[in-house]
Design a protein around this motif. Structure first.
Motif, PDB file in Angstrom:
ATOM      1  N   UNK A 296       0.846  -1.195   0.000  1.00 43.69           N
ATOM      2  CA  UNK A 296       0.000   0.000   0.000  1.00 43.69           C
ATOM      3  C   UNK A 296       0.881   1.243   0.000  1.00 43.69           C
ATOM      4  N   UNK A 297       0.531   2.212  -0.848  1.00 40.92           N
ATOM      5  CA  UNK A 297       1.358   3.420  -0.995  1.00 40.92           C
ATOM      6  C   UNK A 297       1.523   4.194   0.301  1.00 40.92           C
ATOM      7  N   UNK A 298       0.621   3.958   1.278  1.00 42.66           N
ATOM      8  CA  UNK A 298       0.692   4.676   2.548  1.00 42.66           C
ATOM      9  C   UNK A 298       1.539   3.966   3.590  1.00 42.66           C
ATOM     10  N   UNK A 299       1.919   2.717   3.315  1.00 42.76           N
ATOM     11  CA  UNK A 299       2.685   1.938   4.289  1.00 42.76           C
ATOM     12  C   UNK A 299       4.106   2.487   4.410  1.00 42.76           C
ATOM     13  N   UNK A 300       4.734   2.352   5.592  1.00 43.62           N
ATOM     14  CA  UNK A 300       6.119   2.831   5.742  1.00 43.62           C
ATOM     15  C   UNK A 300       7.068   2.231   4.711  1.00 43.62           C
ATOM     16  N   UNK A 301       6.814   0.979   4.293  1.00 46.83           N
ATOM     17  CA  UNK A 301       7.698   0.327   3.320  1.00 46.83           C
ATOM     18  C   UNK A 301       7.665   1.008   1.956  1.00 46.83           C
ATOM     19  N   UNK A 302       6.611   1.803   1.691  1.00 43.96           N
ATOM     20  CA  UNK A 302       6.503   2.497   0.401  1.00 43.96           C
ATOM     21  C   UNK A 302       7.193   3.853   0.415  1.00 43.96           C
ATOM     22  N   UNK A 303       7.629   4.293   1.565  1.00 43.17           N
ATOM     23  CA  UNK A 303       8.195   5.649   1.686  1.00 43.17           C
ATOM     24  C   UNK A 303       9.370   5.891   0.724  1.00 43.17           C
ATOM     25  N   UNK A 304      10.314   4.917   0.542  1.00 43.92           N
ATOM     26  CA  UNK A 304      11.433   5.182  -0.381  1.00 43.92           C
ATOM     27  C   UNK A 304      10.991   5.483  -1.812  1.00 43.92           C
ATOM     28  N   UNK A 305       9.851   4.943  -2.240  1.00 42.71           N
ATOM     29  CA  UNK A 305       9.374   5.202  -3.600  1.00 42.71           C
ATOM     30  C   UNK A 305       9.159   6.693  -3.823  1.00 42.71           C
ATOM     31  N   UNK A 306       8.739   7.401  -2.770  1.00 48.55           N
ATOM     32  CA  UNK A 306       8.445   8.824  -2.894  1.00 48.55           C
ATOM     33  C   UNK A 306       9.597   9.725  -2.459  1.00 48.55           C
ATOM     34  N   UNK A 307      10.387   9.268  -1.501  1.00 49.42           N
ATOM     35  CA  UNK A 307      11.348  10.185  -0.886  1.00 49.42           C
ATOM     36  C   UNK A 307      12.798   9.959  -1.303  1.00 49.42           C
ATOM     37  N   UNK A 308      13.091   8.838  -1.951  1.00 49.36           N
ATOM     38  CA  UNK A 308      14.467   8.578  -2.366  1.00 49.36           C
ATOM     39  C   UNK A 308      14.897   9.555  -3.458  1.00 49.36           C
ATOM     40  N   UNK A 309      16.135  10.045  -3.374  1.00 43.26           N
ATOM     41  CA  UNK A 309      16.710  10.917  -4.393  1.00 43.26           C
ATOM     42  C   UNK A 309      18.109  10.408  -4.732  1.00 43.26           C
TER      43      UNK A 309
END
Length: 733
Positions: free
Chosen positions: A79-92
């Motif tokens: 799920x896009x809201x799960x902590x495991x999905x955070x790198x998809x949005x915040x990684x640079x």
């Protein structure tokens, strides 16, 4: 999973209407739960998976709209809201967070139609032998044609947006964002994130979304369901009080007066004014005996009722009973027989003169009636006004039959809080409900007789009771929107820069915990005096302010238009408080049509400007057909408030989203976006304030076309010198 949920729902519903009421209620609840889960998954079947991250440890994770398990108990989809999905949005590339490649996946149904890759760790990608595709998912999404509803941005959330979405839910979080920065989308995705993270709490209390208009709420209505969330209440400010549907707006000066918190004390004084003492003793003839009510008797009963701290209409019951007891003691004697006492009490209660006098002393009143009296009776308003000048009292005066405006709704809410619902009205509601249930029972009985179904195990009463049980198992959103006193776990407020102090006072009542997401743009504030900062804009809510985020990149509006709109603001003496930069540019973003012949100020069909607009619309439709596909894309024709009233037509107002071309006032267009915006007579729009002109100029994703018979602001006129066209009533273009 959809199939399993629907099968479980059918299996429970097939058990029938047998068993105790508690058992039937439990079955209804279970069936409703499985149905809700199935519906949630059915609404997110499109673009279910949209992302993938390949990690330095060679693991791969897919990101989607919902979490799905695989057959081994692992995660097929995160799920896009799960902590495991955070790198998809915040990684640079600077802080890759273990991500080697981020992939955006475009789908149509279950078919992959496009892939866009971001490489974040070149060395690791080389070691793993990766290849890359695509030119940029974000730019592709921004360039696509607009539809009649806002799309979610779950696949293209940017890092600064993700930080806001996942921020703590305590206190009031302000998101300041100029046109096209995605602040509304961020607020909606934040609501979905909070519902996911705090599911148990928010499913009990609910989330409220307050928008500037019904058309705006229609525009965003598909975003949360597409993210798997359905139980959210959405209302415009004009419908915050159940039963009130205010759409009209006041002139800015009148709306300002109605928004002052001086109305809080004025409302209290108006309600207390309904609680009156008689000028002299009143005498009644009851059952052949005489009884009196003195001003002192009424004063004592009034004091007791006020000390109860109950709302006016609720406290009236105790007030009336106290006065009835005073009269009963006089006519029944010192030591009456209990049966005689009941008879005398009923005689006093049923006396028309007694009822009339009690009503005169403590009149049961509806909020709408009291506010109308304040507006139409200058002497009354003068008597109860607290902190309102004589001129301000005069400004709010209006005829009795004038419709309530959006600015009236917070005042009605304040009066509703002070008045409450009388026992008489509650009894009337109970009688109405009983009558409805009897009618329902009779219909069921007649239907069964018509089909020769009588005499079986299932009676008409059983079927009617089951129907009532299903109706009473009402979703939280429906129960909350019908209950003015409902308190929500979280409130999202959009276009918040336009809310008055009284509006904030009403909203704070709906969330005592002060858990708010507030989004808006101070540069888009209506009127001629924008708030200097968000502390001033929040009014009584400023004490709950916990954090403020600022979005300064416009993803929607072409750079040429963004730069021009900010230059116009600066030339008008209101340079942007939060300057914007645009992420994209579009060729031929500006056009201008000068109408010869001027405005007739008459019927729309005779107005040269309207005729010119029709030609310009046809021209812009052809251009959209050629660039985005036949029939694709949307056009917004934006006009000043006064002209909007004269130009009302089939494509105006709440149905505008159903058409390729929409004619709207600037206020009605707030929060919306169009491929092409046709701004009619910008100087008229400017008369409503610089913020309105800024809004009108920044609704487009591709092209801004001005249609006018008067001069443009200096910076705008300079920018369109080379693209201006003339339109003549006799010949058209």
């Amino acid at each position: 999973m959809r199939t399993d949920y629907r099968e479980a729902q059918r299996r429970i519903e097939a058990q029938g209407a047998w068993g105790s009421p508690q058992a039937r209620t439990e079955r209804d609840a279970q069936a409703s739960h499985f149905g809700d889960q199935a519906m949630r998954l059915e609404q997110i079947q499109d673009h279910l998976v949209f992302g993938r991250v390949d990690m330095t440890d060679a693991s791969t994770h897919y990101i989607g709209r919902a979490g799905l398990p695989d057959s081994t108990g692992g995660r097929l989809l995160i799920d896009w809201r799960a902590p495991a999905a955070r790198p998809f949005y915040q990684a640079t590339a600077v802080t890759p967070a273990g991500v080697v490649r981020r992939r955006h996946i475009a789908t149509s149904g279950s078919v992959v139609t496009g892939i866009e890759d971001d490489v974040l760790d070149v060395d690791a990608a080389t070691d793993q032998g990766m290849t890359f595709q695509g030119e940029g998912a974000l730019m592709s999404a921004l360039a696509s044609a607009r539809g009649g509803h806002m799309s979610d941005i779950v696949a293209t959330i940017q890092a600064e947006q993700d930080a806001i979405i996942r921020s703590d839910d305590q206190g009031i979080v302000v998101v300041q964002g100029g046109p096209g920065t995605g602040k509304t989308a961020v607020a909606l995705h934040r609501a979905a994130y909070l519902l996911y993270t705090h599911r148990e709490r928010l499913e009990r209390s609910g989330v409220l979304i307050v928008g500037p208009s019904r058309i705006f709420l229609r525009y965003i209505e598909q975003v949360l369901p597409s993210l798997g969330e359905n139980g959210v209440v959405s209302v415009p400010m004009g419908e915050l009080v159940p039963g009130i549907h205010a759409v009209e707006t006041d002139p800015a000066e009148v709306a300002f007066v109605k928004g002052k918190t001086a109305w809080i004390e004025t409302a209290k004084a108006a309600v207390r004014d309904l609680q009156r003492l008689p000028a002299e003793t009143k005498t009644f003839s009851i059952g052949g005996k005489t009884a009196t009510l003195t001003p002192a008797d009424v004063a004592a009963a009034r004091s007791r009722a006020r000390r109860s701290s109950k709302p006016h209409n609720v406290a009236r019951t105790g007030f009336a009973l106290d006065l009835i007891d005073v009269l009963v003691r006089q006519v029944a004697g010192a030591d009456p027989d209990p049966e005689d006492l009941d008879w005398w009490r009923e005689s006093v209660r049923s006396s028309r003169d007694v009822r009339r006098e009690i009503n005169l002393c403590w009149m049961p009143t509806r909020a709408t009636d009291l506010l109308s009296r304040l507006y139409t009776k200058p002497d009354l308003l003068r008597r109860v006004a607290r902190g309102l000048s004589a001129r301000e009292q005069l400004l709010v005066s209006r005829p009795w039959d004038a419709p309530f405006t959006v600015a009236d709704v917070p005042l009605l809410d304040e009066l509703e809080e002070l008045l409450g619902t009388s026992e008489e009205l509650l009894n009337q509601k109970r009688r109405n409900r009983a009558a409805l249930e009897n009618e329902e029972l009779e219909r069921v009985r007649m239907a069964m007789e018509g089909q020769n179904l009588g005499g079986g195990i299932v009676s008409a009463e059983v079927l009617a009771e089951r129907a009532r049980g299903e109706r009473e198992w009402t979703p939280l959103a429906e129960r909350a929107v019908a209950d003015r006193t409902w308190t929500y776990g979280h409130v999202v407020v959009d276009e918040a820069q336009d809310l008055s102090p009284m509006a904030w006072h009403a909203l704070l009542r709906r969330c005592p915990a002060r858990s708010f997401t507030v989004v808006g743009d101070l540069d888009q504030a209506r009127g001629h005096q924008r708030p200097a900062n968000w502390e001033k804009a929040l009014g009584p809510a400023k004490r709950g302010l916990s954090s403020e985020f600022i979005l300064t990149v416009s993803y929607r509006t072409p750079a040429t238009v963004t730069t021009l709109a900010q230059q116009v603001l600066s030339d008008l003496g209101q340079p942007p408080l939060y300057p914007l930069t645009s992420a994209r540019e579009v060729e031929d973003a500006l056009a201008d049509t000068v109408v010869q012949g001027g405005d007739t100020n008459g019927d729309r069909e005779e107005d040269p400007l309207w005729k010119a607009v029709q030609d310009v619309v046809a021209q812009e439709e052809s251009l959209l057909d050629a660039t985005t596909g036949h029939g694709m894309g949307r056009i917004g024709v934006l006009v000043a408030d006064e002209r909007a009233h004269r130009w009302r037509g089939d494509i105006f107002g709440s149905t505008a989203l159903d058409h390729r071309v929409s004619v709207l006032s600037v206020a009605g267009a707030k929060g919306l976006e169009f491929d092409t915006t046709i701004v009619v007579e910008p100087t008229e729009i400017l008369s409503d304030g610089p913020g309105d002109l800024f809004v009108a100029m920044t609704r487009c994703t591709k092209r801004l076309h001005s249609v006018r018979s008067t001069e443009l602001p200096r910076a705008w006129a300079k920018a369109v010198t080379s693209v201006s066209d003339e339109w003549h009533p006799e010949a058209g273009h």
